[in-house]
Write a protein that holds these residues in place. Sequence first.
Motif, PDB file in Angstrom:
ATOM      1  N   VAL A   1       0.833  -1.206   0.000  1.00  0.00           N
ATOM      2  CA  VAL A   1       0.000   0.000   0.000  1.00  0.00           C
ATOM      3  C   VAL A   1       0.870   1.260   0.000  1.00  0.00           C
ATOM      4  CG1 VAL A   1      -1.720   1.301   1.326  1.00  0.00           C
ATOM      5  CG2 VAL A   1      -1.962  -1.173   1.055  1.00  0.00           C
ATOM      6  N   ALA A   2       1.929   1.278   0.803  1.00  0.00           N
ATOM      7  CA  ALA A   2       2.822   2.447   0.847  1.00  0.00           C
ATOM      8  C   ALA A   2       3.491   2.665  -0.508  1.00  0.00           C
ATOM      9  CB  ALA A   2       3.871   2.266   1.940  1.00  0.00           C
TER      10      ALA A   2
ATOM     11  N   ALA B   1       6.642   3.768   4.635  1.00  0.00           N
ATOM     12  CA  ALA B   1       7.764   3.091   3.966  1.00  0.00           C
ATOM     13  C   ALA B   1       9.076   3.371   4.688  1.00  0.00           C
ATOM     14  CB  ALA B   1       7.850   3.526   2.504  1.00  0.00           C
ATOM     15  N   ALA B   2       9.297   4.618   5.094  1.00  0.00           N
ATOM     16  CA  ALA B   2      10.538   4.966   5.798  1.00  0.00           C
ATOM     17  C   ALA B   2      10.635   4.230   7.131  1.00  0.00           C
ATOM     18  CB  ALA B   2      10.617   6.480   6.015  1.00  0.00           C
TER      19      ALA B   2
ATOM     20  N   LEU C   1      15.630   3.220   1.282  1.00  0.00           N
ATOM     21  CA  LEU C   1      15.337   4.169   2.345  1.00  0.00           C
ATOM     22  C   LEU C   1      15.782   5.569   1.939  1.00  0.00           C
ATOM     23  CD1 LEU C   1      14.377   4.900   5.194  1.00  0.00           C
ATOM     24  CD2 LEU C   1      16.632   4.163   6.038  1.00  0.00           C
ATOM     25  N   GLY C   2      16.939   5.683   1.311  1.00  0.00           N
ATOM     26  CA  GLY C   2      17.398   6.992   0.842  1.00  0.00           C
ATOM     27  C   GLY C   2      16.417   7.618  -0.128  1.00  0.00           C
ATOM     28  N   GLY C   3      15.917   6.840  -1.076  1.00  0.00           N
ATOM     29  CA  GLY C   3      14.930   7.352  -2.015  1.00  0.00           C
ATOM     30  C   GLY C   3      13.636   7.754  -1.338  1.00  0.00           C
ATOM     31  N   VAL C   4      13.189   6.932  -0.409  1.00  0.00           N
ATOM     32  CA  VAL C   4      11.945   7.236   0.313  1.00  0.00           C
ATOM     33  C   VAL C   4      12.103   8.525   1.112  1.00  0.00           C
ATOM     34  CG1 VAL C   4      10.443   6.459   2.192  1.00  0.00           C
ATOM     35  CG2 VAL C   4      11.090   4.864   0.375  1.00  0.00           C
TER      36      VAL C   4
END
Length: 133
Positions: free
Chosen positions: A65-66, A83-84, A119-122
């Motif tokens: 979903v995220a 997400a993070a 994680l960096g992208g999020v």
Amino acid sequence: MSEDSPESDTNDSLSRLGRIALGLGLAFQASEDFRDMDDTIEYAESAGVPLPEIAAPLASGTMVVAGLGIALWRLPRVATGAAATFLAVVTATMHDFWNADEDDRSGERLAFFGNLAMLGGVLVFLRRAYRSE
């Protein structure tokens, strides 16, 4: 550079493409957990996750979903925040390659750094979600 300049259009298009790729990547990767949920639950249990038969499908569903929320930019603060949070917790606890036995260390290291990159992208899009609303 003004908001209406061609450079701004290019940046927005690249950012949108990156956001869609990241979101769909997260969603499809998490959806793979549902293909063999028994293995996903077993892996969570081996890592000491409490109530793995509930936590594993819930976490996978949350990431699907995220990821879709990020790709479609719907409820972006919630989607990027979820997400993070997921990636920060899972990366450090489930893929702790430094504690893995020799046979698993390479795979866990790969998963750790893959999650770290996601994680960096999020986090980039989490910042954008809070700046745009």
